[in-house]
Scaffold this motif. Structure first.
Motif, PDB file in Angstrom:
ATOM      1  N   ASP A  66     -18.501 -42.823  32.990  1.00 29.67           N
ATOM      2  CA  ASP A  66     -19.599 -41.925  32.717  1.00 29.67           C
ATOM      3  C   ASP A  66     -19.241 -41.098  31.499  1.00 29.67           C
ATOM      4  O   ASP A  66     -18.109 -41.128  31.020  1.00 29.67           O
ATOM      5  N   ALA A  93     -20.209 -37.329  28.948  1.00 26.58           N
ATOM      6  CA  ALA A  93     -20.893 -36.071  28.692  1.00 26.58           C
ATOM      7  C   ALA A  93     -20.514 -35.661  27.277  1.00 26.58           C
ATOM      8  O   ALA A  93     -19.593 -36.212  26.674  1.00 26.58           O
ATOM      9  N   LYS A 118     -22.850 -32.367  34.421  1.00 26.42           N
ATOM     10  CA  LYS A 118     -22.488 -33.782  34.447  1.00 26.42           C
ATOM     11  C   LYS A 118     -21.031 -33.973  34.836  1.00 26.42           C
ATOM     12  O   LYS A 118     -20.670 -34.917  35.569  1.00 26.42           O
TER      13      LYS A 118
END
Length: 255
Positions: free
Chosen positions: A25, A27, A51
């Motif tokens: 993931d 950010a 996030k």
């Protein structure tokens, strides 16, 4: 939409997916023009903070960027300052939660993003079982974004490279020639007091010149910067430690 596309491209650079199927993931924290202080009140930065709470891995990759204003050296220093701001933020708000696997101050973002979108630090989650960015060449293993300490010796208080240093210079040349997608950041460091006459920067630039003149490497693949004595490896309580702090490091990246 541009920011989303760019984030997806960044993910591809580390997303050799694990056998478990886990995906990384990401950010990003954004900065004002020519600033390195992190404003958490900014709407995008508030979203990034949220996030981070959703990350499942403890390992992070940090990459710091700037817009195209300013010189290469200035942008690299500004990117480094932004990197330090994000690291301080993570340490304050997420103590003992994350481990920074690699951190790279890249400087100018050469993508098609707007200037405002380029002033940022990307935070990429590394799945615990994901493959690393390790590369082996000439029986030497290094990792993208991780500094390598070079065995390069200079004449005392000068940027003159002594003959015993050329094994590592040849290693840099051959590695860059072997993989044209690689670029390198050369970081000079000194010890003890002020960096008189920017000796650390001159030494990094001397190696850059050797890569260009003797290796035929394009200058736009090489960034040289001096950090003075701001990033010591050791407390300077002995000559051995002071010598270790006087160094040049190379960090290979793919932009």
């Amino acid at each position: 939409m541009k920011i989303l596309v760019h984030s997806l491209l960044l993910l591809l650079s580390i997303s050799v997916q694990a056998q478990s199927g886990a995906k990384p993931d990401s950010a990003a924290f954004y900065f004002q023009f020519n600033h390195s202080d992190l404003s958490i009140q900014d709407r995008l930065n508030t979203k990034a903070k949220t996030k981070l709470t959703q990350f499942t891995s403890r390992k992070l990759i940090l990459r710091a960027y700037t817009d195209s204003t300013g010189s290469t050296e200035y942008n690299l220093k500004l990117a480094q300052q932004r990197l330090e701001s994000v690291k301080a933020f993570l340490a304050q708000h997420y103590p003992n939660r994350f481990t920074i696997q690699t951190e790279t101050a890249i400087g100018e973002d050469n993508s098609l993003l707007s200037d405002a979108a380029k002033r940022r630090v990307d935070i990429l989650e590394v799945p615990e079982t994901a493959a690393t960015g390790k590369i082996m060449y000439k029986n030497r293993t290094f990792e993208l974004g991780v500094p390598i300490q070079l065995e390069i010796i200079f004449l005392m208080a000068q940027d003159v490279v002594l003959p015993g240093s050329y094994d590592d210079i040849r290693f840099l040349i051959e590695t860059l020639k072997n993989d044209p997608s690689l670029s390198v950041i050369l970081a000079g460091h000194v010890c003890c007091g002020t960096d008189s006459g920017d000796l650390s920067g001159k030494r990094a630039n001397r190696i850059k010149q050797l890569l260009i003149m003797e290796g035929g490497i394009s200058g736009n693949r090489i960034t040289a910067i001096g950090f003075g004595n701001r990033k010591p490896l050791f407390v300077e309580d002995s000559e051995e430690h002071r010598q270790a702090n006087r160094r040049v490091e190379a960090t290979f990246i793919r932009k």
